[in-house]
Design a protein around this motif. Structure first.
Motif: not given
Lengths: 349, 349
Positions: A60-61, A286, A290-292, A330, A334, A340, A344, B279, B282-283, B286-287, B289-292, B330
């Protein structure tokens, strides 16, 4: 390459395929300045759920968010200057398309990408972001192939297939060289399978370096029970199935004549998983790591947590203590799942 | 500790606070066998959005999924055996509660956790998972404090506050020792701020080791414009604000008498961000860096991408080339946002 240098005798079959261990080592040198060496991550919580030590290879990275960059970069760098100047072409709606566009940009050559009309917008955006030259076509195999062929004829570009192609297989195999250097004690590697490019490359490396290692392919049954790799392995020949209807959008293809012989010989077991098991595995990745991870990328963990795999684990002499799992990509939309906006709304407590 | 050993003269003020650089170094040694040394990650895409090099300190990979483990573990390990045997108590519905339960379990002592009735179920589950002894109470500050006090009186347990407490501040500060050893060339560190425990600890370490470094606190305005740190810094005294209504559920507290002096002296700038900016950050995490990352954890990136920060960047002599951002946690309830169900609907294309 600690492991590679240890001089363990290779599996006898690994030099007869469309990709050899030596070619994969050359691919690793070729892409090394451009590809990321991805980390291996662990989780005590998931170890205890799986009853073994899990080592997650985090593709994913990788650049473009998926292992596909390895194969695309190797394919692009393997072209002669005369071939390269005309560019590359492929038809894909997924990570291979973005990977090829990115790799072509690095070499400074055009990438013609044929994208079917049903591709998600986020994937089209990704290809565009890497400077790919997009041609849209109808969402049929015929339309994709004929569109790509006509671009080839017009431009002289080289077709780079997503998996059934030696340089692609070699590129994907490089991740196993890294993984076995990072975790030499691995007893098994679990790989999400579709066309078999990644599984082939990994199998050639792993069996070549460490003949006793187990290679387990993980495959979704989909809503229509279209698990063709499991059926093919059972039959000993490629069995045609319906196109799988699965959330794992990266795993909707078919094995080819170059990948199937490797899968047939070197894959020890195929574990199939349901759609619910895939989402449950994503959720664990996730929430706990904590990985997408995209649905296709979570199929390996889904397999490892399945009753069939646990039975397989227990059935092995001495047990399998250390299991590698490929988190292959990844890139999951979403936004299409409303995340998103919903955050909110749900976020005020 | 490459940087620490370089012998740069410390900022004159850093030894007068509730936490000193020396105490934070001791905390680092104390928690080292138990806490994760978290990785620093980078992203070329985000660098180009931010016009500088970003270095993300991934406390999302810390135990319990948030930096709070550092402070809780240090607090628990700092107790004498006589104190420890009676256990620890706190009132919290967030990461501090889970962190304290986890740290207490490691030392083998009871953790009494007072959780207000409005806490999300996933947080209650986390505390339970670490063996915390839960008492529910009404969702008011009075009820939380009186419930904790009565448990203290009954059990003799030691109250471990989430931020306004020396050993907590020291524990949080250990992440800056790691970060400056990992990225010695940092020009600034951007920290999400709430009670100021993390910001205080980081500021004492960073200004002590590298006096010229900038410390920027990032704070949500919330739906009700309740940015108390910015208002307090402007006024030079603690300004009372309404409780912030924000998606950043970890940032709904208030500075205390131990953290405010450090924030007042050592924080160079406060950048406030909107709910939409949080938000959006966050997006990107996630998108790209693939990090939650939870909303509170994304506030640092939101600040860095804001016009105010970019103006600040340009206003610094020589510019700020290398900026550290703390991804503090996370733990976001994606199930509450309907993600897993929605994926199974949106996922078939």
């Amino acid at each position: 390459m600690t492991v590679a240098e240890a001089g363990v005798p290779a599996h006898p079959a690994v030099n007869v395929y469309a990709a050899t261990l030596e070619e994969i080592r050359e691919a690793a040198n070729r892409i090394e300045p451009f590809a990321h060496k991805t980390p291996v991550m662990t989780s005590k919580t998931l170890d205890s759920l799986a009853d073994c030590y899990l080592h997650f290879k985090c593709e994913i990275f990788q650049r473009v968010g998926a292992f596909k960059f390895r194969g695309a970069m190797n394919s692009v760098l393997s072209l002669s200057d005369e071939q390269a100047v005309h560019g590359v072409v492929t038809h894909s709606s997924g990570n291979h398309a973005a990977a090829l566009a990115c790799a072509a940009r690095i070499r400074g050559i055009p990438a013609y990408i044929v994208i079917p009309s049903d591709a998600p917008q986020c994937k089209v955006d990704a290809v565009e972001g890497y400077g790919g030259l997009i041609t849209r076509c109808e969402a049929t195999v015929d339309a994709r192939e004929s569109t790509a062929t006509s671009i080839q004829q017009r431009t002289g570009a080289k077709l780079i297939p997503p998996y059934n192609y030696g340089p692609t297989i070699c590129g994907q195999g490089t991740m196993a060289l890294e993984l076995l250097a990072q975790v030499p004690q691995l007893d098994a590697i679990v790989v999400p399978i579709c066309g078999g490019g990644m599984t082939s490359g990994i199998a050639v490396v792993a069996k070549g370096i460490k003949p006793g290692i187990k290679i387990i392919a993980a495959e979704p049954t989909g809503l229509n029970n279209a698990a063709d790799v499991a059926a093919s392995k059972d039959a000993g020949r490629i069995v045609e199935c319906a196109r799988p209807v699965t959330i794992a959008d990266g795993l909707r293809g078919r094995m080819g004549d170059l990948t199937w012989p490797i899968i047939k010989d070197l894959v020890d077991e195929v574990v199939t998983v349901s759609e619910q098991e895939i989402v449950a595995a994503m959720r664990l990745l996730f929430e706990r790591m904590k990985l997408v991870v995209e649905p296709s990328g979570a199929v390996g963990l889904a397999a490892v947590l399945s009753p069939k795999f646990k039975a397989y684990l227990r059935g092995q002499e001495g047990g399998l203590q250390n299991v590698g799992i490929i988190l292959s990509g990844g890139n999951v939309d979403l936004a299409a799942a409303g995340l998103w906006e919903n955050l909110l709304v749900a976020g005020y407590k």
